[in-house]
Structures are given as C-alpha cells and as structure tokens.
Design a protein around this motif. Structure first.
Motif, PDB file in Angstrom:
ATOM      1  N   ALA A 100       4.949   5.000 -10.806  1.00  0.00           N
ATOM      2  CA  ALA A 100       4.949   4.995 -12.324  1.00  0.00           C
ATOM      3  C   ALA A 100       6.548   4.299 -12.991  1.00  0.00           C
ATOM      4  CB  ALA A 100       5.027   6.649 -12.941  1.00  0.00           C
ATOM      5  N   PRO A 101       6.250   3.938 -14.844  1.00  0.00           N
ATOM      6  CA  PRO A 101       7.223   2.632 -14.419  1.00  0.00           C
ATOM      7  C   PRO A 101       9.308   3.096 -13.742  1.00  0.00           C
ATOM      8  CG  PRO A 101       5.533   3.537 -16.581  1.00  0.00           C
ATOM      9  CD  PRO A 101       5.308   4.027 -15.325  1.00  0.00           C
ATOM     10  N   GLY A 102       8.910   2.128 -13.623  1.00  0.00           N
ATOM     11  CA  GLY A 102      10.604   2.353 -13.748  1.00  0.00           C
ATOM     12  C   GLY A 102      11.008   3.420 -11.705  1.00  0.00           C
ATOM     13  N   GLU A 103       9.395   3.381 -11.014  1.00  0.00           N
ATOM     14  CA  GLU A 103       9.501   4.230  -9.943  1.00  0.00           C
ATOM     15  C   GLU A 103       9.529   3.548  -8.934  1.00  0.00           C
ATOM     16  OE1 GLU A 103       7.022   8.080  -8.075  1.00  0.00           O
ATOM     17  OE2 GLU A 103       6.243   6.554  -9.296  1.00  0.00           O
ATOM     18  N   THR A 104      10.229   3.665  -7.744  1.00  0.00           N
ATOM     19  CA  THR A 104      10.235   3.053  -6.350  1.00  0.00           C
ATOM     20  C   THR A 104       9.428   3.955  -5.709  1.00  0.00           C
ATOM     21  OG1 THR A 104      12.303   1.325  -6.784  1.00  0.00           O
ATOM     22  CG2 THR A 104      11.358   1.609  -4.344  1.00  0.00           C
ATOM     23  N   VAL A 110       0.051  -1.423  -0.251  1.00  0.00           N
ATOM     24  CA  VAL A 110      -0.304   0.281   0.132  1.00  0.00           C
ATOM     25  C   VAL A 110       0.947   0.930  -0.013  1.00  0.00           C
ATOM     26  CG1 VAL A 110      -2.021   0.994   0.875  1.00  0.00           C
ATOM     27  CG2 VAL A 110      -1.880  -1.656   1.106  1.00  0.00           C
ATOM     28  N   ALA A 111       0.671   2.152  -0.615  1.00  0.00           N
ATOM     29  CA  ALA A 111       1.991   3.551  -0.974  1.00  0.00           C
ATOM     30  C   ALA A 111       0.665   4.773  -0.872  1.00  0.00           C
ATOM     31  CB  ALA A 111       2.843   3.386  -1.897  1.00  0.00           C
ATOM     32  N   ASP A 112       1.201   5.522  -0.735  1.00  0.00           N
ATOM     33  CA  ASP A 112       0.675   6.956  -1.377  1.00  0.00           C
ATOM     34  C   ASP A 112      -0.269   6.871  -2.244  1.00  0.00           C
ATOM     35  OD1 ASP A 112       3.091   7.971  -1.973  1.00  0.00           O
ATOM     36  OD2 ASP A 112       2.280   9.790  -1.872  1.00  0.00           O
ATOM     37  N   ARG A 113       0.375   6.372  -3.448  1.00  0.00           N
ATOM     38  CA  ARG A 113      -0.240   6.529  -4.773  1.00  0.00           C
ATOM     39  C   ARG A 113       0.907   5.502  -6.099  1.00  0.00           C
ATOM     40  NH1 ARG A 113       4.009   9.132  -8.883  1.00  0.00           N
ATOM     41  NH2 ARG A 113       5.320   9.802  -8.069  1.00  0.00           N
ATOM     42  N   LEU A 114       0.344   5.072  -7.141  1.00  0.00           N
ATOM     43  CA  LEU A 114       0.992   4.064  -7.851  1.00  0.00           C
ATOM     44  C   LEU A 114       1.734   3.827  -8.727  1.00  0.00           C
ATOM     45  CD1 LEU A 114      -1.770   2.849 -10.023  1.00  0.00           C
ATOM     46  CD2 LEU A 114      -1.387   2.082  -7.260  1.00  0.00           C
TER      47      LEU A 114
END
Length: 322
Positions: A24-28, A18-22
């Motif tokens: 993006a590609p390549g993002e941690t 669970v994170a504040d937002r999904l």
C-alpha cells in the motif's frame, strides 16, 4: 535473409521484487528479488523469435553493461538487432513488483528508449518494408513509432500497434498507418478517450455487450482492433469488408485455464505471438492467429520474468499441439 517480423520498440533491464501482496502507499514489505531482460519491444521480439519467426529488433540501448547484456541475449535467442546507441543515455530500466496472485505494478525509466530517433528508424527502411509484419508499441519515442508504421504500411506490410504503456503518447499517436490495434482494457479506454472522447472506463470494457464493444472499436477507424481481456481472453473487431479471413466482424475468444504466477509480460507475449502467427501462416483466418496468441500469452504467465518467460515453440506445442 529478410525478417518475417520486425519489432520497433524498447529494451529495459527489469528489476523484479516478488511479495505476498502489493504494498500500500507508504508501506514496506519483504520479498524476493531478481533481475532480467524486459522492455515491451524486446519481450515481443523474443516471443516472435521463440515461436520460429525470423525476427528483427530495432531499438536503442545505452553504452553500458545492461546494453551489452541485451546484445548477448539477442545472439543467444537468434534475434537480429539494429540498435542505436545514443551517447550519454542509459539503457532503459523497469521496477516491477509482483504479488502472490501474479498481479504486478511497474515503473519504467525509459533511458535510451526515449530518444530512439526518427532518422535512425528511417535508416532501417529496407528491413521494415521487407518484413511481413511490423510490430511496435509506445515505450519509445512516438515519432519513431509513427515512422516505422508509415514505412511498413507504404510497402503493404501488416502493421500492429500495441498502444502501451497507456500514459506514453496515446493522445499524440496517429492511427492512420495501423492495421491492427491491440490494447488491453485500460489502454482501449484511454485510446478511445484520447482519440474520440469515448465515455468508457477501462474496468468496464470486458462486461460490455459484443455489439456495443464492436461499435466502440469501430470509432477508432482502425481496420482491426483486438482488445485483450486478461483471464477473460480477448475481443476481436473488424471493419466491414476487412475480415482477414474470418467469418464474423466481431467475436470473443475465451481465456485459457493456467496456473498463473506472474503476468508481467503476458501482453507482450500475446503481441509477439500474434505477429509471428500472421507472418508464418499468412493464409489462415485471423481467428487462428488470435487463438494461438491467446494461448501463448496464457502459457507465459506460468513462469516468472518477462523476456525469459516467453515459451519456446516446442514448449507451446507440448501444451497445445499443432
């Protein structure tokens, strides 16, 4: 005692971040983690059982700790199990990422679910033919799904196909033994394109006029199609002369006002609740069952998780009565 609802489908051990937002590609991104039971079939079976229907789950598990955990949970939920344990196959698993608005991204590793055999399902013919409602999805071997539907339909039982996930057998599945098809917007567009070459995009389904959407549903050749529309509720389309106690061939049911925190199992909640309502109240109009399922799915989004998020009958009645 025979099951009122039989669910042929998948069990997955869900691994949820669970994170504040999904990302993006390549993002941690940093977040929180928990694990629990899931899989479309198991989620739907738990929903039906928690609403009070005598429920049988038919599926496949690995000979591993996750599989044993599933068996323990089924006993806790008073859920009957008929399970194939294919050698060398792991129990299915899923990676789920949920954002602060309850939206999710999911990747599933089918494991044992992918090899649930047609032969094993045929071995459950007596139970499938005795159940009032048989519900299945596309998260297991397509041949097993078609076998279950055919066995139930041959005995005059109500058959429900939830054509999900969208990339798993939509183009190959035969709809001839399906009484009720329950896609979401994306799945509806995919089934229509695969089966009839339909020119509709998933994101545009909810905005179509009722008559136009009904006409598209009728192209699929299934007696009843229920398109779930998330927060917008759902759309029901019946074939002429097969209204299941309803007064109209097509109509919408509005979404329910809830404080959603996790939509991961909402579609499964809807399907399990619909099957339970049809089995428990066979003489009522179909719209009553859909309205119950719509409310049950909405309520499930107010808590995290998949199978564990399915409300009990008492919790549902406390919110909606009846």
């Amino acid at each position: 005692m025979s099951a009122q609802v039989a669910v042929v489908g998948s069990y997955n051990q869900d691994h949820v971040w669970v994170a504040d937002r999904l990302p993006a590609p390549g993002e941690t991104r940093l977040g929180r983690y928990h694990t629990g039971p899931g899989g479309k079939g198991f989620n739907q079976a738990v929903a039906a059982a928690r609403l009070g229907a005598q429920t049988l789950f038919i599926g496949a598990l690995g000979e591993d700790p996750a599989g044993e955990h599933a068996m323990d949970l089924a006993r806790e939920y008073h859920l009957a199990m008929r399970v194939q344990r294919p050698p060398g196959e792991a129990t299915g698993s899923a990676a789920v990422i949920v954002d602060g608005q309850g939206r999710n991204q999911i990747v599933v590793a089918p494991g044992a679910n992918a090899v649930l055999s047609e032969r094993f399902v045929r071995g459950q013919a007596e139970q499938l033919r005795a159940a009032h409602v048989v519900l299945t999805q596309l998260e297991v071997n397509t041949a097993a799904v078609e076998t279950a539907l055919a066995l139930a339909r041959s005995a005059g039982r109500i058959t429900i196909l939830n054509p999900a996930p969208v990339d798993a057998g939509v183009s190959a599945i035969a709809l001839s033994d399906t009484d009720i098809l329950t896609p979401n917007e994306t799945e509806f567009a995919a089934v229509l394109a695969a089966q009839r070459g339909g020119p509709v995009a998933g994101e545009g389904v909810a905005t179509l006029g009722d008559d136009e959407l009904h006409a598209l549903c009728r192209r699929l050749g299934v007696p009843t199609v229920v398109v779930t529309l998330g927060a917008r509720g759902c759309f029901v389309s019946h074939a002429d002369g097969q209204l299941r106690g309803d007064e109209a061939t097509h109509y919408r049911i509005a979404g329910e006002a809830v404080e959603a925190i996790d939509t991961t199992g909402a579609g499964d909640a809807f399907n399990g609740a619909l099957a339970a309502a049809l089995a428990l109240h066979p003489g009522r109009p179909f719209a009553d069952a859909v309205r119950l399922a719509n409310r049950y799915a909405a309520l499930s989004t107010e808590r995290p998780g998949a199978a564990l998020a399915m409300p009990t009958r008492a919790e549902f009645q406390a919110r909606y009565g009846g």
